[in-house]
Design a protein around this motif. Structure first.
Motif, PDB file in Angstrom:
ATOM      1  N   LYS A 117      32.576  38.062  36.710  1.00 56.59           N
ATOM      2  CA  LYS A 117      32.860  36.601  35.547  1.00 56.59           C
ATOM      3  C   LYS A 117      33.149  35.330  36.458  1.00 56.59           C
ATOM      4  N   VAL A 118      32.620  34.310  35.867  1.00 62.83           N
ATOM      5  CA  VAL A 118      32.853  33.040  36.219  1.00 62.83           C
ATOM      6  C   VAL A 118      33.337  32.175  35.224  1.00 62.83           C
ATOM      7  N   ASP A 119      34.481  31.425  35.261  1.00 62.82           N
ATOM      8  CA  ASP A 119      35.116  30.538  34.112  1.00 62.82           C
ATOM      9  C   ASP A 119      34.773  29.208  34.805  1.00 62.82           C
ATOM     10  N   LEU A 120      34.011  28.435  33.867  1.00 57.19           N
ATOM     11  CA  LEU A 120      33.540  27.118  34.354  1.00 57.19           C
ATOM     12  C   LEU A 120      34.033  26.108  33.442  1.00 57.19           C
ATOM     13  N   ARG A 121      35.103  26.477  32.723  1.00 60.29           N
ATOM     14  CA  ARG A 121      35.574  25.531  31.763  1.00 60.29           C
ATOM     15  C   ARG A 121      36.604  24.469  32.654  1.00 60.29           C
ATOM     16  N   TYR A 122      36.602  24.600  33.730  1.00 65.11           N
ATOM     17  CA  TYR A 122      37.617  23.637  34.484  1.00 65.11           C
ATOM     18  C   TYR A 122      36.664  22.228  34.949  1.00 65.11           C
ATOM     19  N   SER A 123      37.350  21.135  35.013  1.00 64.44           N
ATOM     20  CA  SER A 123      36.641  19.867  35.198  1.00 64.44           C
ATOM     21  C   SER A 123      36.159  19.758  36.528  1.00 64.44           C
ATOM     22  N   GLY A 165      36.066  22.563  38.987  1.00 65.21           N
ATOM     23  CA  GLY A 165      35.817  23.578  39.866  1.00 65.21           C
ATOM     24  C   GLY A 165      35.471  24.553  38.824  1.00 65.21           C
ATOM     25  N   PHE A 166      35.612  25.825  39.310  1.00 62.56           N
ATOM     26  CA  PHE A 166      35.683  27.028  38.503  1.00 62.56           C
ATOM     27  C   PHE A 166      36.459  28.374  39.098  1.00 62.56           C
ATOM     28  N   ALA A 167      36.589  29.331  38.290  1.00 68.58           N
ATOM     29  CA  ALA A 167      37.361  30.640  38.753  1.00 68.58           C
ATOM     30  C   ALA A 167      36.167  31.691  38.789  1.00 68.58           C
ATOM     31  N   ILE A 168      36.008  32.376  39.856  1.00 68.38           N
ATOM     32  CA  ILE A 168      35.112  33.730  39.623  1.00 68.38           C
ATOM     33  C   ILE A 168      36.046  34.802  40.380  1.00 68.38           C
ATOM     34  N   LYS A 169      35.512  35.880  39.537  1.00 68.91           N
ATOM     35  CA  LYS A 169      36.327  37.171  39.707  1.00 68.91           C
ATOM     36  C   LYS A 169      35.211  38.057  40.314  1.00 68.91           C
ATOM     37  N   TRP A 170      35.577  38.636  41.509  1.00 70.22           N
ATOM     38  CA  TRP A 170      34.729  39.565  42.139  1.00 70.22           C
ATOM     39  C   TRP A 170      35.056  41.200  41.660  1.00 70.22           C
ATOM     40  N   PRO A 171      34.129  42.027  41.749  1.00 71.98           N
ATOM     41  CA  PRO A 171      34.646  43.461  41.508  1.00 71.98           C
ATOM     42  C   PRO A 171      35.828  43.881  42.642  1.00 71.98           C
ATOM     43  N   GLU A 172      36.571  44.615  42.127  1.00 72.18           N
ATOM     44  CA  GLU A 172      37.607  45.029  43.391  1.00 72.18           C
ATOM     45  C   GLU A 172      36.969  46.305  44.036  1.00 72.18           C
ATOM     46  N   ALA A 173      37.351  46.346  45.413  1.00 74.56           N
ATOM     47  CA  ALA A 173      36.725  47.217  46.455  1.00 74.56           C
ATOM     48  C   ALA A 173      37.448  48.183  45.909  1.00 74.56           C
ATOM     49  N   PRO A 174      36.536  49.628  45.974  1.00 71.25           N
ATOM     50  CA  PRO A 174      37.396  50.957  45.697  1.00 71.25           C
ATOM     51  C   PRO A 174      38.196  51.209  47.014  1.00 71.25           C
ATOM     52  N   ALA A 175      39.214  51.689  46.287  1.00 68.73           N
ATOM     53  CA  ALA A 175      40.286  52.050  47.411  1.00 68.73           C
ATOM     54  C   ALA A 175      39.874  53.436  48.274  1.00 68.73           C
ATOM     55  N   SER A 176      40.248  53.139  49.483  1.00 72.77           N
ATOM     56  CA  SER A 176      39.896  54.196  50.483  1.00 72.77           C
ATOM     57  C   SER A 176      40.735  55.490  50.204  1.00 72.77           C
ATOM     58  N   VAL A 177      40.088  56.461  50.285  1.00 71.75           N
ATOM     59  CA  VAL A 177      40.725  57.836  49.951  1.00 71.75           C
ATOM     60  C   VAL A 177      40.941  58.550  51.270  1.00 71.75           C
ATOM     61  N   THR A 178      42.058  58.808  51.564  1.00 69.03           N
ATOM     62  CA  THR A 178      42.209  59.636  53.003  1.00 69.03           C
ATOM     63  C   THR A 178      42.122  61.150  52.532  1.00 69.03           C
ATOM     64  N   PRO A 179      40.964  61.686  53.223  1.00 71.83           N
ATOM     65  CA  PRO A 179      41.045  63.136  52.969  1.00 71.83           C
ATOM     66  C   PRO A 179      42.167  63.952  53.419  1.00 71.83           C
TER      67      PRO A 179
END
Length: 259
Positions: free
Chosen positions: A218-224, A226-240
């Motif tokens: 998602k990107v929020d462009l309602r700022y005069s 700039g903007f705020a951008i949200k990237w998907p969170e990286a999957p947490a690494s699982v220790t076997p």
């Protein structure tokens, strides 16, 4: 003399009535409808969404009084009232045929939850509209339809060449714009200068991709400024889990003899 004239006028009026009344009766379906029935209905239609059975059922109620008494305007209105029908044109072909041409509505986008937009920018409801796939999803107040369509076209043009395409446009009751992209991402544009804000984002978009794999959420462009951008969170690494090595079994004690 005067009485004779009156009698002549009455006679002429009666004779005229005897001639006119049958014609009027036939034309209005009062009688003799079975003598000049409609025997054939020829339909020209696409049959993408409207069936031949639906069309014939709508026509049936308007041809029972005979060929001459069939009112084409009423027949056309009955067919045009069917879902998915844009217009109907009917004409008579002597001696017993009705020719009917049916034009279907062509959906180009979805409107809200369960309506569609036709190629001539008409909002209409039709069975199965909510399940139609492959159409852009537009939403907003009905009286703002033209603005929503215009902004959809403008956004498509701005995004051309960026690798992103518009899948949906939403205009809120308060006048705030939101875009949904075909890759699942969203753009909040706000109420003021949405095209300029979108263009500003596209200008820096190639630099934003550096160091990122995949699409933003998602990107929020309602700022005069700039903007705020949200990237998907990286999957947490699982220790076997650690695998324990099997331990050698302890030797069994030697058996003792019994004396």
């Amino acid at each position: 003399m005067r009485g004779g004239l009156i009698l002549k006028l009455l006679a002429w009026g009666l004779a005229l009535s005897l001639v006119v009344l049958p014609i009027v009766g036939v034309l209005n379906g009062w009688f003799a409808g079975e003598r000049w029935p409609v025997r054939s209905l020829q339909v020209e239609a696409e049959y993408n969404h409207v069936s031949a059975e639906e069309i014939r059922a709508a026509v049936a109620n308007h041809v029972g009084n005979g060929f001459f008494a069939t009112k084409l305007d009423e027949l056309q209105a009955a067919v045009a009232a069917l879902p998915w029908v844009e217009k109907a044109e009917a004409r008579k072909h002597w001696p017993d045929m009705i020719l009917l041409r049916v034009t279907e509505l062509q959906p180009v986008a979805r409107w809200g939850a369960n309506k569609l937009i036709s190629a001539d920018s008409r909002i209409f409801a039709a069975p199965g509209a909510e399940n139609m796939q492959g159409l852009p999803r537009l939403a907003g107040p009905d009286d703002a339809l033209a603005n929503v369509i215009a902004f959809y076209a403008s956004a498509q043009k701005i995004l051309a060449g960026s690798g992103m395409t518009v899948n949906g446009v939403e205009l809120s009751e308060r006048g705030s714009w939101k875009l949904a992209l075909s890759n699942g991402s969203e753009l909040e544009l706000g109420r003021e200068q949405p095209e300029q804000r979108l263009q500003r984002f596209i200008n820096v978009y190639p630099r934003l991709l550096a160091g990122h794999t995949g699409n933003f959420e998602k990107v929020d462009l309602r700022y005069s400024n700039g903007f705020a951008i949200k990237w998907p969170e990286a999957p947490a690494s699982v220790t076997p889990p650690a695998v324990k090595k099997p331990q050698p079994a302890a030797p069994e004690p030697a058996a003792r003899g019994v004396t």
